[in-house]
Design a protein around this motif. Structure first.
Motif, PDB file in Angstrom:
ATOM      1  N   GLY A  42      32.485 -22.852  -8.929  1.00 49.33           N
ATOM      2  CA  GLY A  42      31.582 -21.921  -8.263  1.00 49.33           C
ATOM      3  C   GLY A  42      30.410 -22.672  -7.671  1.00 49.33           C
ATOM      4  O   GLY A  42      30.271 -23.880  -7.832  1.00 49.33           O
ATOM      5  N   PRO A  43      29.523 -21.960  -6.988  1.00 47.79           N
ATOM      6  CA  PRO A  43      28.475 -22.627  -6.206  1.00 47.79           C
ATOM      7  C   PRO A  43      27.202 -22.958  -6.972  1.00 47.79           C
ATOM      8  O   PRO A  43      26.229 -23.390  -6.362  1.00 47.79           O
ATOM      9  N   VAL A  61      29.784 -29.664  -8.806  1.00 47.73           N
ATOM     10  CA  VAL A  61      30.247 -28.349  -8.391  1.00 47.73           C
ATOM     11  C   VAL A  61      31.608 -28.508  -7.723  1.00 47.73           C
ATOM     12  O   VAL A  61      31.761 -29.306  -6.794  1.00 47.73           O
ATOM     13  N   ASP A  63      34.091 -25.953  -5.966  1.00 41.66           N
ATOM     14  CA  ASP A  63      34.156 -24.570  -5.515  1.00 41.66           C
ATOM     15  C   ASP A  63      35.269 -24.454  -4.491  1.00 41.66           C
ATOM     16  O   ASP A  63      35.195 -25.056  -3.414  1.00 41.66           O
ATOM     17  N   SER A  91      33.629 -19.563 -13.803  1.00 44.06           N
ATOM     18  CA  SER A  91      32.604 -18.627 -13.345  1.00 44.06           C
ATOM     19  C   SER A  91      33.054 -17.204 -13.640  1.00 44.06           C
ATOM     20  O   SER A  91      34.247 -16.897 -13.605  1.00 44.06           O
ATOM     21  N   GLU A 105      40.653 -18.152  -5.807  1.00 48.72           N
ATOM     22  CA  GLU A 105      39.291 -18.559  -6.127  1.00 48.72           C
ATOM     23  C   GLU A 105      38.834 -18.209  -7.536  1.00 48.72           C
ATOM     24  O   GLU A 105      37.714 -18.528  -7.914  1.00 48.72           O
ATOM     25  N   TYR A 373      28.623 -16.195  -0.071  1.00 49.35           N
ATOM     26  CA  TYR A 373      29.239 -17.144   0.844  1.00 49.35           C
ATOM     27  C   TYR A 373      29.100 -16.654   2.278  1.00 49.35           C
ATOM     28  O   TYR A 373      29.050 -15.452   2.544  1.00 49.35           O
ATOM     29  N   HIS A 394      26.983 -21.517   1.201  1.00 45.25           N
ATOM     30  CA  HIS A 394      26.539 -20.519   0.228  1.00 45.25           C
ATOM     31  C   HIS A 394      25.038 -20.350   0.343  1.00 45.25           C
ATOM     32  O   HIS A 394      24.287 -21.328   0.503  1.00 45.25           O
TER      33      HIS A 394
END
Length: 466
Positions: A42-43, A61, A63, A91, A105, A373, A394
């Protein structure tokens, strides 16, 4: 194929304690002499920073929206090179995805892409035998999922623990640890400070990580977890390489000095940013926007990553000498890339506090958080991307800027007006990119840093990708 012992830590939903557990697990094993690496799916750069502090190497990170699903395994192999364990912190819930594409995702999808066992962290404070139904459901929902076991959090008593273990044994799910309600205290610095305590080398942050490591070491079967991690097959891709990612391009003869905003404990950019800049031919040095009063001698470009916290506006404003130096660097046509709060730092003022004054814009903090996003199209040729390039970034900010964009905007996306500023060789936006997803940015920036500055145009160089 790269051999990396690894685990994915997930949970039924947010709030089960997987962040503290992941940090504590890395700290506990590092204390035992295991070389470990931490990754955040995730971000969120804040979780990644604390995972890195616990591991003693940069937390990263990964993502799928920002870097692409195909880069997950290569980035893990790169960031965990030589490690005896890689921990990927998921996440939200195991099958959740903010963008509505859980098949690509979610944490479960990432675990499948990484061919990694999943350990589910479950808050059982208000749960008894139903834990077995919950975990069985998560295991059965996706036949591709490799659920290696669970760690129980907020167990009430020894009797409660025995009841939970018996229920999970009935469905054949191993329990790797049980933490009592007080075992994972809220010791980490407030999230309003963002990554700053880690970047600054804060003693409070180090103590908090150590405390979580002690709690995990006392309650989790580390050897069994290591055994599970070592059972993972080789990663299905070679390690990511910044040199390979850049492809063929003409590196500058001289190594231009690129300053990256950060501190003794790291930078406000993803670690891959500095790695790509070096691979593109730059000398990379860190400048602390809160304490350094001047840019490093010979600075030819500046990068301010999106993890710079908005909460430090007063400290940024008080450092007037550095503000003046940054304004002069931009005025002379040197490349400046500012993401997130970096855009606010370049503005005329933020909440009435004077900033660098590079951009004729004013920032005001608000209560609500803008996050999500964006699939963005570059509106102007810049040191970041050629006009028309489509990238995914993001946003996570509370402050808003007026005007939202300059005469030459940085980006546009569906459902929003143009955003950001391109002025001379400045590119400033509240959109944060992961440069591993678009390595050409590093090559463009280094080419611009190596060339003589111009008032408006981005210096072109044969072989530099656009």
């Amino acid at each position: 194929m790269t051999v990396v012992p690894r685990l994915v830590l997930s949970a039924p939903s947010s709030g089960h304690g997987k962040n503290a557990l992941a940090i504590g697990l890395l700290a506990a094993l590092a204390e035992r002499g295991v070389d470990v690496a931490g990754f955040k799916l995730g971000p969120d750069p804040v979780d990644a920073a604390y995972l890195g502090l616990a591991a003693g190497r940069p937390g990263r990170v990964i993502d799928p929206r920002l870097v692409g699903v195909d880069r997950l395994a290569p980035l893990v192999a790169h960031g965990a090179a030589g490690a005896g364990l890689a921990v990927v912190q998921g996440s939200m819930g195991l099958y959740d995805a903010v963008g509505g594409r859980p098949e690509q995702e979610s944490t479960a999808a990432a675990a499948a892409a990484l061919r990694s066992p999943v350990v589910l962290v479950v808050d059982v404070a208000a749960m008894g035998q139903s834990v077995a139904a919950l975990v069985h459901g998560f295991r059965s929902y996706d036949e591709q999922l490799w659920l290696g076991g669970v760690i129980l959090n907020r167990v009430a008593s020894s009797r409660h623990e025995a009841l939970l273990r018996e229920a999970l044994d009935d469905v054949g799910v191993p329990v790797y640890g049980a933490l009592r309600r007080q075992d994972l205290p809220a010791v980490l610095p407030s999230r309003r400070h963002g990554v700053a305590p880690v970047v600054d080398g804060s003693a409070d942050a180090a103590r908090a990580v150590r405390r979580l490591g002690e709690a995990v070491a006392a309650t989790v079967d580390l050897e069994r977890l290591l055994g599970l991690a070592r059972s993972a097959p080789p990663l299905p891709a070679p390690a990511w390489s910044p040199e390979v990612a850049l492809g063929a391009f003409t590196a500058p003869v001289d190594r231009p000095l690129v300053a990256v905003a950060g501190g003794p404990g790291g930078s406000f950019s993803h670690p891959e940013t500095a790695e790509l800049l070096r691979a593109a031919g730059a000398e990379v040095v860190v400048v602390d926007p809160l304490r350094d009063e001047a840019l490093p001698v010979g600075t030819r470009a500046l990068v301010v990553g999106g993890a710079l916290p908005e909460a430090y506006a007063e400290q940024l404003s008080a450092n007037r000498r550095l503000c003046i130096a940054v304004a002069e660097l931009a005025r002379t046509g040197r490349p400046v890339v500012a993401e997130g709060a970096g855009l606010l730092w370049l503005a005329r003022e933020l909440d009435g506090l004077p900033m660098c004054g590079v951009l004729d814009a004013v920032g005001v903090s608000r209560d609500g958080l803008v996050a999500g996003y964006r699939e963005a199209t570059a509106q102007t040729d810049s040191v970041v991307a050629a006009q028309g390039t489509v990238l995914v970034g993001h946003k996570a900010h509370r402050a808003v800027l007026t005007p939202r964009a300059g005469q030459r905007p940085a980006w546009s996306w569906d459902g929003g007006t143009p955003e950001g500023f391109v002025w001379r060789n400045v590119h400033a936006s509240q959109l944060t990119l992961h440069w591993a997803g678009h390595p050409a940015t590093a090559a463009r920036l280094v080419a611009a840093a190596a060339a003589d500055p111009t008032a408006e145009a981005v210096p072109a160089q044969p072989g530099v990708p656009v």
